[in-house]
Design a protein around this motif. Sequence first.
Motif, PDB file in Angstrom:
ATOM      1  N   MET A   1       1.905 136.666  -0.350  1.00 22.49           N
ATOM      2  CA  MET A   1       3.270 135.491   0.297  1.00 22.49           C
ATOM      3  C   MET A   1       2.937 135.611   1.726  1.00 22.49           C
ATOM      4  N   ALA A   2       3.023 134.618   2.370  1.00 17.72           N
ATOM      5  CA  ALA A   2       2.527 133.897   3.682  1.00 17.72           C
ATOM      6  C   ALA A   2       4.264 134.569   4.339  1.00 17.72           C
ATOM      7  N   ILE A   3       3.758 134.844   5.636  1.00 13.70           N
ATOM      8  CA  ILE A   3       4.850 134.938   6.527  1.00 13.70           C
ATOM      9  C   ILE A   3       6.178 133.901   6.372  1.00 13.70           C
ATOM     10  N   SER A   4       5.369 132.986   5.937  1.00 17.85           N
ATOM     11  CA  SER A   4       6.293 131.441   6.590  1.00 17.85           C
ATOM     12  C   SER A   4       7.026 131.485   5.153  1.00 17.85           C
ATOM     13  N   ASP A   5       6.453 131.527   4.281  1.00 20.23           N
ATOM     14  CA  ASP A   5       6.679 131.706   2.366  1.00 20.23           C
ATOM     15  C   ASP A   5       8.379 132.830   2.821  1.00 20.23           C
ATOM     16  N   LEU A   6       8.377 134.212   3.223  1.00 17.27           N
ATOM     17  CA  LEU A   6       9.376 134.736   3.383  1.00 17.27           C
ATOM     18  C   LEU A   6      10.110 134.549   3.687  1.00 17.27           C
ATOM     19  N   TRP A   7       9.675 133.788   5.168  1.00 18.02           N
ATOM     20  CA  TRP A   7      10.902 133.629   6.477  1.00 18.02           C
ATOM     21  C   TRP A   7      11.564 132.569   5.493  1.00 18.02           C
ATOM     22  N   ARG A   8      10.906 131.341   5.071  1.00 18.17           N
ATOM     23  CA  ARG A   8      12.422 130.438   4.232  1.00 18.17           C
ATOM     24  C   ARG A   8      12.884 130.708   3.369  1.00 18.17           C
ATOM     25  N   LYS A   9      12.238 131.975   2.287  1.00 14.73           N
ATOM     26  CA  LYS A   9      13.333 132.607   1.361  1.00 14.73           C
ATOM     27  C   LYS A   9      14.507 133.392   2.308  1.00 14.73           C
ATOM     28  N   VAL A  10      14.216 134.387   2.873  1.00 22.34           N
ATOM     29  CA  VAL A  10      14.802 134.981   3.719  1.00 22.34           C
ATOM     30  C   VAL A  10      16.056 133.669   4.216  1.00 22.34           C
ATOM     31  N   PHE A  11      15.582 133.084   5.133  1.00 18.60           N
ATOM     32  CA  PHE A  11      16.735 131.527   5.660  1.00 18.60           C
ATOM     33  C   PHE A  11      17.306 131.055   4.464  1.00 18.60           C
ATOM     34  N   GLY A  31      33.646 123.147   4.807  1.00 17.54           N
ATOM     35  CA  GLY A  31      32.623 123.803   4.124  1.00 17.54           C
ATOM     36  C   GLY A  31      31.624 122.611   3.926  1.00 17.54           C
ATOM     37  N   LEU A  32      32.693 121.655   3.528  1.00 21.93           N
ATOM     38  CA  LEU A  32      31.633 120.187   3.206  1.00 21.93           C
ATOM     39  C   LEU A  32      30.645 120.378   4.147  1.00 21.93           C
ATOM     40  N   LEU A  33      31.406 120.155   6.330  1.00 18.25           N
ATOM     41  CA  LEU A  33      30.398 119.351   6.652  1.00 18.25           C
ATOM     42  C   LEU A  33      28.884 120.956   6.702  1.00 18.25           C
ATOM     43  N   LEU A  34      29.568 121.978   6.658  1.00 19.68           N
ATOM     44  CA  LEU A  34      28.294 123.464   6.545  1.00 19.68           C
ATOM     45  C   LEU A  34      27.392 122.199   5.860  1.00 19.68           C
ATOM     46  N   VAL A  35      27.745 122.655   4.597  1.00 19.09           N
ATOM     47  CA  VAL A  35      27.209 122.743   3.273  1.00 19.09           C
ATOM     48  C   VAL A  35      26.301 121.434   4.006  1.00 19.09           C
ATOM     49  N   ALA A  36      26.447 119.914   4.166  1.00 21.02           N
ATOM     50  CA  ALA A  36      26.118 119.311   3.875  1.00 21.02           C
ATOM     51  C   ALA A  36      24.752 119.220   5.490  1.00 21.02           C
ATOM     52  N   ALA A  37      25.306 120.052   6.419  1.00 16.98           N
ATOM     53  CA  ALA A  37      23.922 120.428   7.460  1.00 16.98           C
ATOM     54  C   ALA A  37      22.779 121.759   6.635  1.00 16.98           C
ATOM     55  N   ILE A  38      23.199 122.309   5.707  1.00 13.05           N
ATOM     56  CA  ILE A  38      22.654 123.197   5.742  1.00 13.05           C
ATOM     57  C   ILE A  38      21.672 122.360   4.662  1.00 13.05           C
ATOM     58  N   HIS A  42      17.921 122.857   4.915  1.00 12.39           N
ATOM     59  CA  HIS A  42      17.207 122.375   3.997  1.00 12.39           C
ATOM     60  C   HIS A  42      15.884 121.787   2.884  1.00 12.39           C
ATOM     61  N   LEU A  43      16.221 120.974   2.521  1.00 21.46           N
ATOM     62  CA  LEU A  43      15.794 119.598   2.326  1.00 21.46           C
ATOM     63  C   LEU A  43      13.659 119.540   3.240  1.00 21.46           C
ATOM     64  N   ARG A  44      14.853 119.746   5.121  1.00 19.99           N
ATOM     65  CA  ARG A  44      14.094 119.183   5.726  1.00 19.99           C
ATOM     66  C   ARG A  44      12.772 120.165   6.000  1.00 19.99           C
ATOM     67  N   TRP A  45      13.649 121.636   6.688  1.00 19.72           N
ATOM     68  CA  TRP A  45      12.560 122.656   6.690  1.00 19.72           C
ATOM     69  C   TRP A  45      12.207 123.682   5.787  1.00 19.72           C
ATOM     70  N   ILE A  46      13.220 123.722   4.655  1.00 17.85           N
ATOM     71  CA  ILE A  46      12.768 124.774   4.038  1.00 17.85           C
ATOM     72  C   ILE A  46      12.395 124.800   2.742  1.00 17.85           C
ATOM     73  N   SER A  47      12.365 123.056   1.795  1.00 18.95           N
ATOM     74  CA  SER A  47      11.392 122.887   1.154  1.00 18.95           C
ATOM     75  C   SER A  47      10.677 122.234   1.803  1.00 18.95           C
ATOM     76  N   ILE A  48       9.457 122.603   0.489  1.00 25.29           N
ATOM     77  CA  ILE A  48       8.003 122.271   0.634  1.00 25.29           C
ATOM     78  C   ILE A  48       8.081 121.122  -0.393  1.00 25.29           C
ATOM     79  N   ASP A  49       8.317 120.625  -1.418  1.00 21.40           N
ATOM     80  CA  ASP A  49       8.723 119.775  -2.100  1.00 21.40           C
ATOM     81  C   ASP A  49       9.106 118.823  -2.254  1.00 21.40           C
ATOM     82  N   PHE A  94      24.220 125.800  -4.232  1.00 21.47           N
ATOM     83  CA  PHE A  94      23.504 126.798  -4.901  1.00 21.47           C
ATOM     84  C   PHE A  94      21.858 126.823  -5.679  1.00 21.47           C
ATOM     85  N   ALA A  95      21.907 125.404  -5.671  1.00 21.77           N
ATOM     86  CA  ALA A  95      20.330 124.665  -6.656  1.00 21.77           C
ATOM     87  C   ALA A  95      19.398 124.898  -5.583  1.00 21.77           C
ATOM     88  N   THR A  96      19.545 125.142  -4.030  1.00 23.66           N
ATOM     89  CA  THR A  96      18.646 124.937  -3.175  1.00 23.66           C
ATOM     90  C   THR A  96      18.264 126.502  -2.756  1.00 23.66           C
TER      91      THR A  96
END
Length: 172
Positions: A1-11, A31-38, A42-49, A94-96
């Motif tokens: 596993m590449a470092i970037s993949d590990l970083w994504r999972k930990v983050f 809660g709603l504001l933070l989840v929207a930001a997360i 997630h969709l912008r920088w963590i998910s690769i799909d 949770f789905a993220t």
Amino acid sequence: MAISDLWRKVFNGILFQLGWFVCVLGGNGWGLLLVAAIVFVHLRWISIDSSEWRLLALVAAMGFAVDYLSIQLGWVVLPDSEFPFWLVALWFLFATTLRHCLSWLSGKVILSSVIGALGGSGSYLLACRLGAAEMGGTGSIVVVYWCVTWSIMLPIYLWLAKWEALRSPAYA
């Protein structure tokens, strides 16, 4: 596993835990504001799909349906009379984790069932202790319900995360 993949999972795991606590403690406000930001991060920088949003929506709908049933049965009692948007947000959050920090459980049905039973019921118990909800009915029956439900649902959610139809460009 590449470092970037590990970083994504930990983050991803850190963001989930942070979002969980803020939703449980902050409800429909912070809660709603933070989840929207997360979810945006997630969709912008963590998910690769690029199709991950479909998984998030499906899991959130399924998860909230199970929680709504618990609320209607009186097994989960929410202190506020307003709609629990924070609970829906928790399901998106949770789905993220399914294709990221929890992906190591994919295909391990027995292990994911055990972790689902322990982690899922533990999450509800902690939320009750923190005052986000109350356990209705007979406490031990409700805990068994959470354990059984999560032991079934986590393997299903992990299977959905691998389901190629949710990744198909035809549905984008």
